[in-house]
Write a protein that holds these residues in place. Structure first.
Motif, PDB file in Angstrom:
ATOM      1  N   ALA A  54      -4.253   2.855  -2.574  1.00  0.00           N
ATOM      2  CA  ALA A  54      -3.552   2.731  -3.851  1.00  0.00           C
ATOM      3  C   ALA A  54      -2.306   1.901  -3.609  1.00  0.00           C
ATOM      4  O   ALA A  54      -1.575   2.131  -2.638  1.00  0.00           O
ATOM      5  N   GLY A  55      -2.085   0.940  -4.493  1.00  0.00           N
ATOM      6  CA  GLY A  55      -0.917   0.091  -4.359  1.00  0.00           C
ATOM      7  C   GLY A  55       0.326   0.799  -4.889  1.00  0.00           C
ATOM      8  O   GLY A  55       0.232   1.840  -5.541  1.00  0.00           O
ATOM      9  N   LYS A  56       1.455   0.223  -4.592  1.00  0.00           N
ATOM     10  CA  LYS A  56       2.702   0.807  -5.092  1.00  0.00           C
ATOM     11  C   LYS A  56       2.942   0.368  -6.532  1.00  0.00           C
ATOM     12  O   LYS A  56       2.421  -0.661  -6.970  1.00  0.00           O
ATOM     13  N   VAL A  89       0.848  -1.211   0.000  1.00  0.00           N
ATOM     14  CA  VAL A  89       0.000   0.000   0.000  1.00  0.00           C
ATOM     15  C   VAL A  89       0.874   1.248   0.000  1.00  0.00           C
ATOM     16  O   VAL A  89       1.737   1.415   0.857  1.00  0.00           O
ATOM     17  N   ALA A  90       0.630   2.115  -0.968  1.00  0.00           N
ATOM     18  CA  ALA A  90       1.407   3.357  -1.054  1.00  0.00           C
ATOM     19  C   ALA A  90       0.708   4.489  -0.318  1.00  0.00           C
ATOM     20  O   ALA A  90       1.346   5.291   0.356  1.00  0.00           O
TER      21      ALA A  90
END
Lengths: 223, 153
Positions: B117-119, B23-24
């Motif tokens: 938002a994912g990395k 997770v970003a």
């Protein structure tokens, strides 16, 4: 940045406080202490009602009071002058009482334990309703001089309490606009099982009945 | 003005839930609040903005859902909405029992979900020729780096 995804959380925002409240409630029950949270606006007569109630209970039971106020020891001293154990809990501006504060207040009593422990909550009809204080029952006061219409203005408080105590009933003759029927009706909209008492600490009206209710709640809670 | 006490908990929970290696950032926090909760929505959002500074959720949008007072009829079990200012609404629409109900909803207060938002692949799990074993400590390190990265952002 990558695309979004959802993470299911489903966590109660007050879970930590609620958990601590449950632990506190159970611990008090285990030692035989019945804990009552008393909420109302400033000046509704919380301290005076507590003194009148304790006068009824103390012949056969021990009582203690946690006096929560933003500042000062005025109320705690009043309780102590009546010969009742009391601890002042100054929140220094915080508008409500949370479990951490209740635990500290109890610790301030040292080894003392009571049959009845009261929390005189911060004078406020809004914020205290939101926080479980670990009490076995929660009651609220509404004084006759404040006016019956507070029931329309502060619905959540009326929704979460076990009993409504209408105080200063000796002022009813001075406040003919106080519509008791409307108060009863509206208070039970969200809380149909709400117990309602009309009392005057000054004349003693209704205090016996309220004290009997408190005793019977203790019996029920301690089973 | 007790919103501070709530929002502090919200930020803590969100940061904890978003503490996942890939997770970003948190883009949105969805919160369910019953009609019977005295919460000032504007305070809630601005306090969140303030308390979430330097965390993975500092850019997150706060989305509040208000749930109405709902009661269950003691006679027939039907669940319906009551409007505290409308006496007509206090009767069960099915069996007509008047004021014979128990409050079952309207005091909720929970975080239902968060949108994250994912990395980018380059900054999260690196497919490594060393295989699965190597990715375990790498994941931990990435989690650390992510927190430090947003703290200085």
């Amino acid at each position: 940045m990558n695309e979004s995804r959802m993470i299911e959380v489903k966590r109660n925002i007050l879970a930590d406080n609620d958990r601590a409240a449950d632990v506190f409630r159970e611990a008090r029950k285990a030692e035989g202490t019945f804990f009552i949270d008393v909420m109302a606006s400033p000046g509704a007569g919380k301290t005076t009602l507590l003194l009148a109630l304790i006068e009824q209970l103390r012949a056969h039971a021990t009582c203690g009071v946690i006096e929560a106020d933003l500042e000062s020891e005025v109320d705690a001293l009043k309780i102590k002058e009546a010969g009742v154990s009391s601890v002042e809990l100054n929140t220094r501006g915080v508008c409500h009482v949370e479990m951490g504060m209740v635990e500290k207040a109890l610790a301030a009593f040292g080894e003392l334990r009571f049959d009845y422990l009261f929390l005189e909550n911060i004078g406020n009809l809004v914020c205290p309703a939101e926080f479980d204080t670990g009490a076995h029952v929660r009651v609220m006061l509404l004084s006759v001089p404040e006016g019956y219409d507070k029931v329309y203005k502060y619905p959540p408080m009326f929704a979460v309490v076990d009993a409504l105590i209408v105080t200063k009933s000796d002022y009813l003759s001075l406040n003919p606009d106080f519509d008791m029927d409307a108060l009863y009706r509206q208070a039970r909209v969200l809380n149909p099982d709400l117990d309602i008492f009309v009392v005057s600490a000054r004349t003693g009206q209704g205090i016996d009945e309220f004290a009997a209710w408190v005793r019977s709640c203790r019996e029920t809670a301690m089973v | 003005m007790h919103e501070m006490a709530f929002v502090r908990n919200v930020v803590d929970i969100v940061v904890e839930e978003a503490d996942v290696p890939d997770v970003a950032e948190v883009r949105a926090v969805h919160i369910v609040i019953g009609e019977g909760r005295d919460i000032v929505e504007d305070f809630f959002e601005s306090l969140f903005r303030y308390l979430a500074r330097g965390t993975v959720a500092e850019q997150a949008e706060v989305i509040l859902y208000r749930t109405p007072y709902m009661v269950r009829c003691k006679r027939c079990g039907f669940i319906f909405h009551v409007n505290v200012f409308d006496r007509e609404s206090l009767a069960c629409p099915v069996c007509k029992a008047y004021r014979e109900y128990k409050l079952v909803s309207g005091l909720e207060f929970y975080i239902s979900k968060i949108e994250v938002a994912g990395k980018e692949p380059s900054e999260s799990q690196i497919p490594s020729p060393e295989g699965q074993l190597a990715s375990v400590p790498a994941g931990d390190e990435t989690g650390q780096a992510k927190q430090e990265g947003t703290a200085t952002a």
